[in-house]
Design a protein around this motif. Structure first.
Motif, PDB file in Angstrom:
ATOM      1  N   SER A  29      35.952  34.983  49.818  1.00 46.68           N
ATOM      2  CA  SER A  29      36.016  35.505  51.091  1.00 46.68           C
ATOM      3  C   SER A  29      37.063  36.404  51.231  1.00 46.68           C
ATOM      4  O   SER A  29      37.990  36.549  50.356  1.00 46.68           O
ATOM      5  N   GLU A  39      32.901  36.160  55.149  1.00 48.76           N
ATOM      6  CA  GLU A  39      32.495  34.576  54.637  1.00 48.76           C
ATOM      7  C   GLU A  39      33.343  33.630  55.114  1.00 48.76           C
ATOM      8  O   GLU A  39      34.853  33.885  54.968  1.00 48.76           O
ATOM      9  N   ALA A  40      33.042  32.467  55.783  1.00 46.65           N
ATOM     10  CA  ALA A  40      33.772  31.350  55.978  1.00 46.65           C
ATOM     11  C   ALA A  40      33.696  30.402  54.853  1.00 46.65           C
ATOM     12  O   ALA A  40      33.333  29.392  55.027  1.00 46.65           O
ATOM     13  N   VAL A  61      33.306  37.495  62.392  1.00 46.41           N
ATOM     14  CA  VAL A  61      33.067  36.738  61.325  1.00 46.41           C
ATOM     15  C   VAL A  61      31.890  36.927  60.543  1.00 46.41           C
ATOM     16  O   VAL A  61      30.760  37.069  61.528  1.00 46.41           O
ATOM     17  N   LEU A  63      28.678  36.392  57.970  1.00 50.50           N
ATOM     18  CA  LEU A  63      28.248  35.346  56.987  1.00 50.50           C
ATOM     19  C   LEU A  63      26.948  35.916  56.425  1.00 50.50           C
ATOM     20  O   LEU A  63      26.247  36.154  56.976  1.00 50.50           O
ATOM     21  N   THR A  71      30.051  29.192  53.855  1.00 57.97           N
ATOM     22  CA  THR A  71      30.042  28.759  55.194  1.00 57.97           C
ATOM     23  C   THR A  71      30.840  27.469  55.401  1.00 57.97           C
ATOM     24  O   THR A  71      31.025  27.026  56.587  1.00 57.97           O
ATOM     25  N   TRP A  74      33.406  26.829  58.101  1.00 61.84           N
ATOM     26  CA  TRP A  74      33.507  27.208  59.527  1.00 61.84           C
ATOM     27  C   TRP A  74      33.765  25.899  60.314  1.00 61.84           C
ATOM     28  O   TRP A  74      34.447  26.185  61.180  1.00 61.84           O
ATOM     29  N   LEU A  77      37.504  26.162  60.690  1.00 59.78           N
ATOM     30  CA  LEU A  77      37.978  27.464  61.263  1.00 59.78           C
ATOM     31  C   LEU A  77      37.681  27.219  62.771  1.00 59.78           C
ATOM     32  O   LEU A  77      38.775  27.433  63.734  1.00 59.78           O
ATOM     33  N   LEU A  78      36.782  26.410  63.283  1.00 55.41           N
ATOM     34  CA  LEU A  78      36.375  26.293  64.774  1.00 55.41           C
ATOM     35  C   LEU A  78      37.401  25.399  65.293  1.00 55.41           C
ATOM     36  O   LEU A  78      37.805  25.557  66.332  1.00 55.41           O
ATOM     37  N   VAL A  93      30.203  36.316  65.784  1.00 53.86           N
ATOM     38  CA  VAL A  93      29.710  35.730  64.464  1.00 53.86           C
ATOM     39  C   VAL A  93      28.292  36.533  64.042  1.00 53.86           C
ATOM     40  O   VAL A  93      27.448  36.300  64.777  1.00 53.86           O
ATOM     41  N   LEU A 103      25.079  27.023  62.303  1.00 55.19           N
ATOM     42  CA  LEU A 103      26.555  26.546  62.347  1.00 55.19           C
ATOM     43  C   LEU A 103      26.852  25.303  63.331  1.00 55.19           C
ATOM     44  O   LEU A 103      27.836  24.200  62.952  1.00 55.19           O
TER      45      LEU A 103
END
Length: 250
Positions: A29, A39-40, A61, A63, A71, A74, A77-78, A93, A103
């Motif tokens: 990442s 990249e998450a 972001v 992906l 991923t 994610w 992060l959220l 995104v 997601l």
């Protein structure tokens, strides 16, 4: 737009540089000027914290595909944005077609709360990669997407991200293919996966593939990431291996 400003230095900070098996490295990442997360990866959030990154400053972001090593960071992060790092600006995104649904499914499986403006104070804005488009926009970023050949069951993309007058190519996960060549032809620098030293591989780049691409694009700087533990850049001109938490200025 900021991405159109020319003659400014661009900082690429690698949050992780390992392949799916993370051999002594974090998962692959990177961050562009503290604003664009590519990249998450599962280790992206702790790596951002270790670096002291301003999480609220991330606008966009990217992906490349939906494999877990790209991923599964994610949901974390959220959750960070919903509880701790409060943001007011929308988060853009970019991902393959169906990215919003994918997601959301990931968050549901993790038993975390789904995003809403009422809960988080910001909107998620999704942009699906379209290789037929001449150019696309996601917040402050212009980009071009190209389909690459990696996992036959998934739509996989690489990108050319236009930022501060530079065209930053990113291969995603891929084998040597026409999509990758199109990215290289449009880039000022190519951040390129190299999963293993020896081949053959039908789904990833090897050092032999890097040499072949180097011969086709002899003037283009390569930065290798998504690395196996047997990969080096010895004898390859203008090719460097990225390291976890390294910042490279362009």
């Amino acid at each position: 737009m900021e991405c159109e400003t020319v003659n400014q230095r661009v900082r690429i900070t690698f949050l992780g540089t390992g392949n799916a098996f993370a051999p002594g490295r974090l998962w692959s990442s990177f961050l562009i000027d503290g604003r664009v997360l590519v990249e998450a990866a599962p280790s992206a959030l702790p790596a951002l914290r270790r670096l002291g990154a301003d999480l609220a400053a991330i606008d966009t972001v990217f992906l490349s595909h939906f494999h877990a090593d790209h991923t599964f960071g994610w949901p974390f992060l959220l959750l960070e944005y919903l509880i701790f790092t409060r943001r007011t600006a929308d988060l853009w995104v970019v991902g393959p077609p169906g990215v919003a649904t994918r997601l959301d499914e990931m968050v549901r499986v993790g038993a975390y709360p789904l995003h809403s403006r009422e809960r988080g104070g910001f909107d998620l804005r999704f942009v699906e990669a379209d290789e037929e488009a001449e150019g696309q926009e996601a917040g402050p970023v212009r980009f071009r997407a190209r389909r690459v050949e990696h996992a036959p069951e998934l739509d996989c993309y690489g990108f050319v991200i236009e930022w501060r007058g530079r065209a930053i190519g990113y291969s995603g996960d891929t084998r040597l293919c026409d999509g990758l060549r199109a990215l290289a032809a449009a880039a000022d620098v190519l951040i390129l996966e190299c999963n293993q030293r020896h081949g053959p591989s039908s789904i990833h780049m090897t050092l032999d593939d890097v040499r072949a691409l180097r011969a086709e694009f002899p003037a283009l700087p390569f930065i290798l990431t998504h690395l196996g533990d047997d990969v080096d850049a010895d004898g390859l001109p203008d090719v460097r291996l990225a390291q976890d938490f390294e910042t490279i200025e362009l």
